[in-house]
Design a protein around this motif. Structure first.
Motif, mmCIF file in Angstrom:
data_model
loop_
_atom_site.group_PDB
_atom_site.id
_atom_site.type_symbol
_atom_site.label_atom_id
_atom_site.label_comp_id
_atom_site.label_asym_id
_atom_site.label_seq_id
_atom_site.Cartn_x
_atom_site.Cartn_y
_atom_site.Cartn_z
ATOM 1 N N TYR A 191 -10.961 -15.680 71.026
ATOM 2 C CA TYR A 191 -11.674 -14.960 72.082
ATOM 3 C C TYR A 191 -10.923 -13.698 72.452
ATOM 4 O O TYR A 191 -9.715 -13.718 72.664
ATOM 5 N N VAL A 192 -11.652 -12.618 72.504
ATOM 6 C CA VAL A 192 -11.123 -11.347 72.973
ATOM 7 C C VAL A 192 -12.147 -10.784 73.957
ATOM 8 O O VAL A 192 -13.339 -10.705 73.649
ATOM 9 N N TRP A 193 -11.674 -10.427 75.141
ATOM 10 C CA TRP A 193 -12.552 -9.776 76.102
ATOM 11 C C TRP A 193 -12.718 -8.346 75.618
ATOM 12 O O TRP A 193 -11.786 -7.554 75.636
ATOM 13 N N GLU A 194 -13.892 -8.005 75.147
ATOM 14 C CA GLU A 194 -14.118 -6.746 74.453
ATOM 15 C C GLU A 194 -14.494 -5.584 75.373
ATOM 16 O O GLU A 194 -14.834 -4.507 74.895
ATOM 17 N N LEU A 195 -14.357 -5.779 76.647
ATOM 18 C CA LEU A 195 -14.680 -4.739 77.625
ATOM 19 C C LEU A 195 -13.957 -3.430 77.315
ATOM 20 O O LEU A 195 -14.530 -2.350 77.438
ATOM 21 N N PHE A 196 -12.707 -3.527 76.890
ATOM 22 C CA PHE A 196 -11.903 -2.330 76.677
ATOM 23 C C PHE A 196 -11.919 -1.845 75.228
ATOM 24 O O PHE A 196 -11.193 -0.927 74.883
ATOM 25 N N HIS A 197 -12.726 -2.473 74.391
ATOM 26 C CA HIS A 197 -12.855 -2.027 73.001
ATOM 27 C C HIS A 197 -13.988 -1.007 72.900
ATOM 28 O O HIS A 197 -15.010 -1.155 73.564
ATOM 29 N N TRP A 235 -19.104 -8.878 69.583
ATOM 30 C CA TRP A 235 -20.192 -9.478 70.340
ATOM 31 C C TRP A 235 -20.717 -8.516 71.402
ATOM 32 O O TRP A 235 -21.799 -8.018 71.272
ATOM 33 N N GLY A 236 -19.982 -8.285 72.447
ATOM 34 C CA GLY A 236 -20.446 -7.417 73.523
ATOM 35 C C GLY A 236 -19.328 -7.169 74.510
ATOM 36 O O GLY A 236 -18.238 -7.714 74.389
ATOM 37 N N TRP A 237 -19.597 -6.388 75.529
ATOM 38 C CA TRP A 237 -18.523 -5.997 76.430
ATOM 39 C C TRP A 237 -18.184 -7.062 77.457
ATOM 40 O O TRP A 237 -17.085 -7.121 77.970
ATOM 41 N N TYR A 238 -19.111 -7.951 77.800
ATOM 42 C CA TYR A 238 -18.818 -9.015 78.771
ATOM 43 C C TYR A 238 -19.392 -10.325 78.257
ATOM 44 O O TYR A 238 -20.392 -10.821 78.760
ATOM 45 N N VAL A 239 -18.766 -10.869 77.238
ATOM 46 C CA VAL A 239 -19.218 -12.096 76.593
ATOM 47 C C VAL A 239 -18.355 -13.252 77.087
ATOM 48 O O VAL A 239 -17.136 -13.138 77.148
#
Length: 176
Positions: free
Chosen positions: A79-85, A92-96
Motif C-alpha cells: 500500500y502506498v498513499w498516492e496523494l503525493f504521486h 490506483w488513485g489519489w485517495y484509495v
C-alpha cells in the motif's frame, strides 16, 4: 503491536513494564521479532476466531497502514498513499483506501465525499488477486454495511458509482 527498536531509554522502560506485568511479550506467527500487548488487552488474543464478517475501509493514517513493512508481512499487501504521486505514476488513485474483510486485506476502494451534493462517489474499486466478492461468504452483505457506514460518515444519502463500476453498483446496492 509495534516492535520497538533497540534504544537504551526505550529498552529500560520496556523491560520495566514487562517486569511489572503491564506489558506482555507475544509472538506473532509469520512476523519476526517480539511484539508487545498491554496486559488488559491480552484477553483479546483469546477471543473467538470466528467473528461476524465485517468490512472496514482503512484510512491512510490508520496505525495498521502506517507500518508498511508489517502490512506487507502480515497481509502480503503493498500500500502506498498516492496523494503525493504525480497522476501519471499512480496505480490506483489519489485517495484509495485498503478494504479489510475479517482478517484479510481484499482490495482497494476510492471513495469521494461530496458533502454539498449529499453523496459519496465510488471512483474505483480493485480486488486483490484471487479474491472473488460473490464467492466469499458474508462479504457482499458486509460490504453493503461498510458502504452504508461510509455514507453516514460523509453525511450523505446517496451512493454514486463511476460508469465502469456498473457490476459493483448492482452487487453492492445500498439504501441508507
Amino acid at each position: 503491536m509495534p516492535e520497538w527498536p533497540a534504544h537504551p531509554g526505550r529498552t529500560a522502560v520496556r523491560e520495566e513494564l514487562v517486569e511489572d506485568g503491564e506489558l506482555v511479550p507475544v509472538e506473532v506467527e509469520g512476523v519476526r521479532g517480539k511484539r508487545f500487548v498491554l496486559r488488559e488487552e491480552t484477553g483479546l488474543l483469546e477471543a473467538s476466531p470466528e467473528p461476524t464478517p465485517s468490512v472496514a475501509f482503512l484510512p491512510p493514517f490508520d496505525p495498521l497502514v502506517w507500518d508498511r513493512g508489517l502490512l506487507g508481512s502480515l497481509f502480503d499487501f503493498d500500500y502506498v498513499w498516492e496523494l503525493f504521486h504525480p497522476p501519471a505514476k499512480r496505480r490506483w488513485g489519489w485517495y484509495v483506501l485498503p478494504i479489510l474483510f475479517g482478517d484479510r486485506l481484499v482490495g482497494r476502494i476510492e471513495p469521494r465525499i461530496d458533502r454539498a451534493g449529499g453523496q459519496v462517489q465510488v471512483l474505483g474499486l480493485w480486488w486483490e488477486d484471487g479474491f472473488a466478492p460473490r464467492r466469499t461468504e458474508g462479504f457482499v452483505d458486509a460490504m453493503r454495511d461498510a458502504l452504508r457506514a461510509y455514507l453516514r460518515f460523509g453525511s450523505a444519502t446517496r451512493l454514486e458509482w463511476a460508469p465502469h463500476l456498473a457490476m459493483e453498483r448492482r452487487l453492492f446496492r445500498t439504501r441508507p
